[in-house]
Write an enzyme that holds these catalytic residues in place. Structure first.
Site, PDB file in Angstrom:
ATOM      1  N   ASP A  61       0.810  -1.217   0.000  1.00 43.88           N
ATOM      2  CA  ASP A  61       0.000   0.000   0.000  1.00 43.88           C
ATOM      3  C   ASP A  61       0.846   1.271   0.000  1.00 43.88           C
ATOM      4  O   ASP A  61       0.329   2.364   0.257  1.00 43.88           O
ATOM      5  CB  ASP A  61      -0.924  -0.012   1.227  1.00 43.88           C
ATOM      6  CG  ASP A  61      -2.077  -0.996   1.045  1.00 43.88           C
ATOM      7  OD1 ASP A  61      -2.809  -0.876   0.048  1.00 43.88           O
ATOM      8  OD2 ASP A  61      -2.216  -1.907   1.886  1.00 43.88           O
ATOM      9  N   GLU A  66      -0.526   9.499   1.418  1.00 43.40           N
ATOM     10  CA  GLU A  66      -1.349  10.396   2.244  1.00 43.40           C
ATOM     11  C   GLU A  66      -1.568   9.863   3.657  1.00 43.40           C
ATOM     12  O   GLU A  66      -1.688  10.636   4.611  1.00 43.40           O
ATOM     13  CB  GLU A  66      -2.721  10.572   1.591  1.00 43.40           C
ATOM     14  CG  GLU A  66      -3.720  11.265   2.488  1.00 43.40           C
ATOM     15  CD  GLU A  66      -5.092  11.418   1.877  1.00 43.40           C
ATOM     16  OE1 GLU A  66      -5.726  10.411   1.552  1.00 43.40           O
ATOM     17  OE2 GLU A  66      -5.519  12.555   1.724  1.00 43.40           O
ATOM     18  N   ASP A  67      -1.629   8.536   3.785  1.00 45.55           N
ATOM     19  CA  ASP A  67      -2.002   7.966   5.080  1.00 45.55           C
ATOM     20  C   ASP A  67      -0.908   8.069   6.134  1.00 45.55           C
ATOM     21  O   ASP A  67      -1.167   7.828   7.314  1.00 45.55           O
ATOM     22  CB  ASP A  67      -2.422   6.500   4.887  1.00 45.55           C
ATOM     23  CG  ASP A  67      -3.708   6.414   4.100  1.00 45.55           C
ATOM     24  OD1 ASP A  67      -4.616   7.206   4.384  1.00 45.55           O
ATOM     25  OD2 ASP A  67      -3.779   5.578   3.180  1.00 45.55           O
ATOM     26  N   ARG A  86       1.056  -1.427   7.417  1.00 50.17           N
ATOM     27  CA  ARG A  86       1.449  -0.162   6.798  1.00 50.17           C
ATOM     28  C   ARG A  86       2.370   0.679   7.680  1.00 50.17           C
ATOM     29  O   ARG A  86       2.820   1.747   7.267  1.00 50.17           O
ATOM     30  CB  ARG A  86       0.186   0.642   6.424  1.00 50.17           C
ATOM     31  CG  ARG A  86      -0.727  -0.113   5.447  1.00 50.17           C
ATOM     32  CD  ARG A  86      -1.658   0.813   4.719  1.00 50.17           C
ATOM     33  NE  ARG A  86      -0.907   1.848   4.024  1.00 50.17           N
ATOM     34  CZ  ARG A  86      -1.453   2.918   3.468  1.00 50.17           C
ATOM     35  NH1 ARG A  86      -2.754   3.089   3.518  1.00 50.17           N
ATOM     36  NH2 ARG A  86      -0.705   3.823   2.865  1.00 50.17           N
ATOM     37  N   ARG A 131      -9.717   2.661  10.977  1.00 51.99           N
ATOM     38  CA  ARG A 131      -8.276   2.942  11.020  1.00 51.99           C
ATOM     39  C   ARG A 131      -7.870   3.970  12.073  1.00 51.99           C
ATOM     40  O   ARG A 131      -6.712   4.013  12.489  1.00 51.99           O
ATOM     41  CB  ARG A 131      -7.809   3.452   9.643  1.00 51.99           C
ATOM     42  CG  ARG A 131      -7.988   2.463   8.509  1.00 51.99           C
ATOM     43  CD  ARG A 131      -7.035   1.297   8.619  1.00 51.99           C
ATOM     44  NE  ARG A 131      -7.291   0.275   7.621  1.00 51.99           N
ATOM     45  CZ  ARG A 131      -6.810   0.284   6.386  1.00 51.99           C
ATOM     46  NH1 ARG A 131      -6.047   1.293   5.991  1.00 51.99           N
ATOM     47  NH2 ARG A 131      -7.092  -0.685   5.554  1.00 51.99           N
ATOM     48  N   HIS A 161     -12.326   5.698   4.721  1.00 54.29           N
ATOM     49  CA  HIS A 161     -11.765   6.909   5.332  1.00 54.29           C
ATOM     50  C   HIS A 161     -12.737   8.095   5.260  1.00 54.29           C
ATOM     51  O   HIS A 161     -13.605   8.139   4.381  1.00 54.29           O
ATOM     52  CB  HIS A 161     -10.490   7.329   4.586  1.00 54.29           C
ATOM     53  CG  HIS A 161      -9.298   6.477   4.850  1.00 54.29           C
ATOM     54  ND1 HIS A 161      -8.484   6.017   3.840  1.00 54.29           N
ATOM     55  CD2 HIS A 161      -8.759   6.015   6.011  1.00 54.29           C
ATOM     56  CE1 HIS A 161      -7.489   5.299   4.374  1.00 54.29           C
ATOM     57  NE2 HIS A 161      -7.634   5.285   5.681  1.00 54.29           N
ATOM     58  N   CYS A 248      -5.188  10.085  -1.856  1.00 56.35           N
ATOM     59  CA  CYS A 248      -4.308   9.125  -1.168  1.00 56.35           C
ATOM     60  C   CYS A 248      -2.891   9.075  -1.721  1.00 56.35           C
ATOM     61  O   CYS A 248      -1.981   8.649  -1.025  1.00 56.35           O
ATOM     62  CB  CYS A 248      -4.853   7.706  -1.286  1.00 56.35           C
ATOM     63  SG  CYS A 248      -6.599   7.585  -1.231  1.00 56.35           S
TER      64      CYS A 248
HETATM   65  C1  CIR Z   1      -5.459   0.544   2.636  1.00 52.20           C
HETATM   66  O1  CIR Z   1      -6.414  -0.181   2.893  1.00 52.20           O
HETATM   67  O2  CIR Z   1      -4.782   1.069   3.500  1.00 52.20           O
HETATM   68  C2  CIR Z   1      -5.133   0.787   1.175  1.00 52.20           C
HETATM   69  N1  CIR Z   1      -5.443  -0.391   0.412  1.00 52.20           N
HETATM   70  C3  CIR Z   1      -5.890   1.962   0.618  1.00 52.20           C
HETATM   71  C4  CIR Z   1      -5.531   3.257   1.281  1.00 52.20           C
HETATM   72  C5  CIR Z   1      -6.200   4.422   0.651  1.00 52.20           C
HETATM   73  N2  CIR Z   1      -5.787   5.624   1.265  1.00 52.20           N
HETATM   74  C6  CIR Z   1      -6.571   6.681   1.402  1.00 52.20           C
HETATM   75  O3  CIR Z   1      -7.747   6.639   1.090  1.00 52.20           O
HETATM   76  N3  CIR Z   1      -6.040   7.741   1.993  1.00 52.20           N
END
Ligand code: CIR
Length: 255
Positions: A61, A66-67, A86, A131, A161, A248
């Site tokens: 991922d 962004e996360d 992650r 999350r 999210h 993201c």
């Molecule tokens: C996840 O589940 O963490 C990733 N497959 C997708 C993350 C997407 N990020 C976002 O919307 N900020």
């Protein structure tokens, strides 16, 4: 002043990505890479200097930078992502942000993904999701209250999210899907609803005067253009199969 957009290459391992609300579908990796490159080009065309940070081919991922951080005017918060898989992504993002911002780190037991954080002026909306937890809200308050930011928690249901459900598209305009959040938290803003046939269309990326918008959602795009917004359409079908969208894939900030 430069508007930076930090990005990271699409990892070879993306087929093993985390999925929460979606069933796994085959991802066409060549198309995913081409879409990601076109996204970076759209960021450049909107005035950003794009910096691709170190690739993490084995972190499925890792394209979703962004996360891993919340970059504010004077400080950046390094997150502790909700998905354990992650957490190893954050170190390289912190290193890339260090020349530009003072850093603070979210610590256990808090978890938070940047996708749950929507900043609109001095207000920071934080999605409480699978999350992001209440400990993260407390830690953000402790770090940011004194800097003049107001932290506003918002419950997120049925989607990954907060920014899957609401994003900023203009100075006071927010694009929303009311199925996934209670919009009472967003009174005072001009709300534009996604087209009912396009529930996943609420994730748009505002960069200066331009709204980067997923090409897959033409009806909502029309609504935004009717509201006077300038859109650049970006195809994101393969990233969407990994439960990601346009916000993201970058961290955009001025420095
Ligand atoms: C996840 O589940 O963490 C990733 N497959 C997708 C993350 C997407 N990020 C976002 O919307 N900020």
């Amino acid at each position: 002043m430069t508007t930076w957009a930090l990005t990271r290459a699409v990892p070879d391992s993306m087929a093993q990505c985390e999925l929460t609300h979606l069933a796994r579908k085959p991802i066409d990796m060549a198309v995913a890479c081409a879409q990601h490159a076109a996204y970076e080009e759209a960021l450049r065309a909107s005035g950003c200097v794009v910096e691709r940070i170190v690739a993490m081919p084995d972190a499925p991922d890792s394209v979703f930078v962004e996360d891993t951080a919340i970059v504010l005017d004077d400080i950046a918060v390094i997150t502790r992502p909700g998905a354990e898989s992650r957490r190893r992504e954050v170190g390289s993002v912190a290193a890339a942000l260090l020349p530009h911002r003072e850093l603070v780190h979210i610590e256990a037991p808090a978890t938070i993904d940047g996708g749950d954080v929507l900043r609109v002026g001095p207000r920071i909306f934080v999605g409480l999701s699978t999350r992001t937890n209440a400990d993260a809200v407390d830690q953000l308050r402790a770090a940011l209250d004194a800097r003049g930011y107001e932290i506003v928690p918002v419950i997120v249901r049925g989607v990954l999210h907060l920014k899957s459900a609401v994003t900023q598209v203009g100075a006071s305009q927010l694009l929303v899907n009311r199925e996934w959040i209670d919009v009472a938290s967003f009174s005072g803003y001009d709300l534009i609803d996604v087209d009912p046939a396009e529930p996943s269309a609420a994730n748009a990326l505002l960069v200066r005067e331009t709204v980067l918008f997923p090409a897959e959602f033409p009806r909502t795009a029309e609504r935004l253009e009717r509201a006077g917004l300038h859109l650049v359409r970006v195809a994101a079908s393969e990233l969407a199969k990994a439960e990601g969208a346009l916000t993201c894939c970058s961290l955009v900030f001025d420095a």
